[in-house]
Design a protein around this motif. Structure first.
Motif, PDB file in Angstrom:
ATOM      1  N   ARG A  79       1.087  -0.910  -0.428  1.00  0.00           N
ATOM      2  CA  ARG A  79      -0.182  -0.181   0.017  1.00  0.00           C
ATOM      3  C   ARG A  79       0.963   1.680  -0.098  1.00  0.00           C
ATOM      4  O   ARG A  79       0.559   1.942  -0.993  1.00  0.00           O
ATOM      5  CB  ARG A  79      -1.675  -0.218   1.569  1.00  0.00           C
ATOM      6  CG  ARG A  79      -1.648   1.328   1.401  1.00  0.00           C
ATOM      7  CD  ARG A  79      -2.731   1.447   2.280  1.00  0.00           C
ATOM      8  NE  ARG A  79      -1.554   1.294   3.761  1.00  0.00           N
ATOM      9  CZ  ARG A  79      -0.987   2.227   4.271  1.00  0.00           C
ATOM     10  NH1 ARG A  79      -0.870   3.753   3.939  1.00  0.00           N
ATOM     11  NH2 ARG A  79      -0.210   1.942   5.503  1.00  0.00           N
ATOM     12  N   SER A  80       2.084   1.143   0.850  1.00  0.00           N
ATOM     13  CA  SER A  80       2.639   2.222   0.499  1.00  0.00           C
ATOM     14  C   SER A  80       3.363   2.771  -0.441  1.00  0.00           C
ATOM     15  O   SER A  80       3.874   3.587  -1.023  1.00  0.00           O
ATOM     16  CB  SER A  80       3.869   2.206   1.976  1.00  0.00           C
ATOM     17  OG  SER A  80       4.736   3.153   2.028  1.00  0.00           O
ATOM     18  N   ARG A  82       2.315   1.506  -3.289  1.00  0.00           N
ATOM     19  CA  ARG A  82       1.750   2.403  -4.383  1.00  0.00           C
ATOM     20  C   ARG A  82       1.131   3.432  -4.489  1.00  0.00           C
ATOM     21  O   ARG A  82       0.864   4.467  -5.173  1.00  0.00           O
ATOM     22  CB  ARG A  82       0.081   0.960  -4.032  1.00  0.00           C
ATOM     23  CG  ARG A  82      -0.471   1.064  -5.639  1.00  0.00           C
ATOM     24  CD  ARG A  82      -1.988   0.468  -5.555  1.00  0.00           C
ATOM     25  NE  ARG A  82      -2.726   0.328  -6.508  1.00  0.00           N
ATOM     26  CZ  ARG A  82      -3.045  -0.849  -7.074  1.00  0.00           C
ATOM     27  NH1 ARG A  82      -3.260  -1.576  -6.749  1.00  0.00           N
ATOM     28  NH2 ARG A  82      -4.348   0.079  -8.284  1.00  0.00           N
ATOM     29  N   GLU A  83       0.654   3.670  -3.645  1.00  0.00           N
ATOM     30  CA  GLU A  83       0.299   5.780  -2.804  1.00  0.00           C
ATOM     31  C   GLU A  83       1.258   6.150  -3.398  1.00  0.00           C
ATOM     32  O   GLU A  83       1.076   7.643  -3.644  1.00  0.00           O
ATOM     33  CB  GLU A  83       0.680   5.720  -1.414  1.00  0.00           C
ATOM     34  CG  GLU A  83      -0.868   5.232  -0.689  1.00  0.00           C
ATOM     35  CD  GLU A  83      -0.515   5.106   1.129  1.00  0.00           C
ATOM     36  OE1 GLU A  83       0.592   5.686   1.363  1.00  0.00           O
ATOM     37  OE2 GLU A  83      -1.592   5.300   1.574  1.00  0.00           O
ATOM     38  N   SER A  86       0.069   7.051  -9.257  1.00  0.00           N
ATOM     39  CA  SER A  86      -1.171   8.072  -8.907  1.00  0.00           C
ATOM     40  C   SER A  86      -1.894   7.791 -10.500  1.00  0.00           C
ATOM     41  O   SER A  86      -1.324   7.113 -11.144  1.00  0.00           O
ATOM     42  CB  SER A  86      -1.330   9.957  -8.859  1.00  0.00           C
ATOM     43  OG  SER A  86      -1.137   9.650  -7.961  1.00  0.00           O
TER      44      SER A  86
END
Length: 162
Positions: A79-80, A82-83, A86
Motif C-alpha cells: 500500500r505504501s 502503491r501510494e 497515481s
C-alpha cells in the motif's frame, strides 16, 4: 478344670485371629487407597492430555498470528509503495500509473525520493499487484510482462520517396 494347654491354644488362636483380622483390614485399606491412587492418576493423565491439546492449539494460533502479521506487513508495504503512484490518463482512454513527484518526496534531503519519470502498467498493478515499468516504443508504451500497449500520443512521419 482348666487345662493350661487349652488356654494357651485358645489364646494363640485368638492372637492368630486378631493377626488375620489386621491383615484383612490392611488389605482392605490398601485396596481402597490403590483405587483412590488409580483414580487420581487417571485424572492427572486426563489433565495432561487436555494440556497437550491446549498447547497444540496455542501453537497453531501462534503460527497463524505470525503468518497474519507477516501478511499485514507485506500489505502495508504494498500500500505504501502503491501510494507513490497515481492513475494517469496519458492519452484519451490510455491509463498508466505515474510516479508522484512532489517537493516533499524529492530533493537533497531525500535523494532516494528522486526517481526518473516512468510509468507503470495499470493492468499489472491493479490486477496482479506487480509493478512493471512500461517501455516506450515508437508510438506506444509497452508492458514486457502482460504485453499491454498504451498509445503514447506520438505519431511517426513516414516519407515515401518515389
Amino acid at each position: 478344670m482348666f487345662d493350661l494347654g487349652s488356654i494357651t491354644t485358645a489364646v494363640g488362636s485368638v492372637g492368630t485371629a486378631i493377626g488375620m483380622a489386621k491383615t484383612a483390614l490392611e488389605v482392605r485399606d490398601f485396596n481402597a487407597s490403590a483405587a483412590a491412587i488409580s483414580d487420581a492418576s487417571q485424572k492427572v493423565i486426563n489433565l495432561q492430555t487436555q494440556l497437550l491439546s491446549t498447547l497444540g492449539t496455542l501453537f497453531e494460533l501462534q503460527q497463524e498470528k505470525m503468518s497474519l502479521a507477516q501478511r499485514v506487513r507485506e500489505l502495508e508495504e504494498h500500500r505504501s509503495d502503491r501510494e507513490r503512484y497515481s492513475l494517469f490518463e496519458i492519452t484519451p482512454g490510455g491509463f498508466v500509473y505515474r510516479f508522484n513527484v512532489s517537493p516533499e518526496t524529492a530533493g537533497a534531503s531525500n535523494p532516494g525520493g528522486m526517481q526518473p519519470p516512468h510509468y507503470l502498467c495499470q493492468p499489472c498493478l491493479d490486477v496482479r499487484g506487480h509493478k512493471v515499468v512500461l517501455n516506450e516504443r515508437a508510438v506506444i508504451w509497452h508492458c514486457p510482462e502482460c504485453r499491454a500497449a498504451v498509445d503514447n500520443g506520438k505519431t511517426i512521419d513516414v516519407h515515401f520517396d518515389i
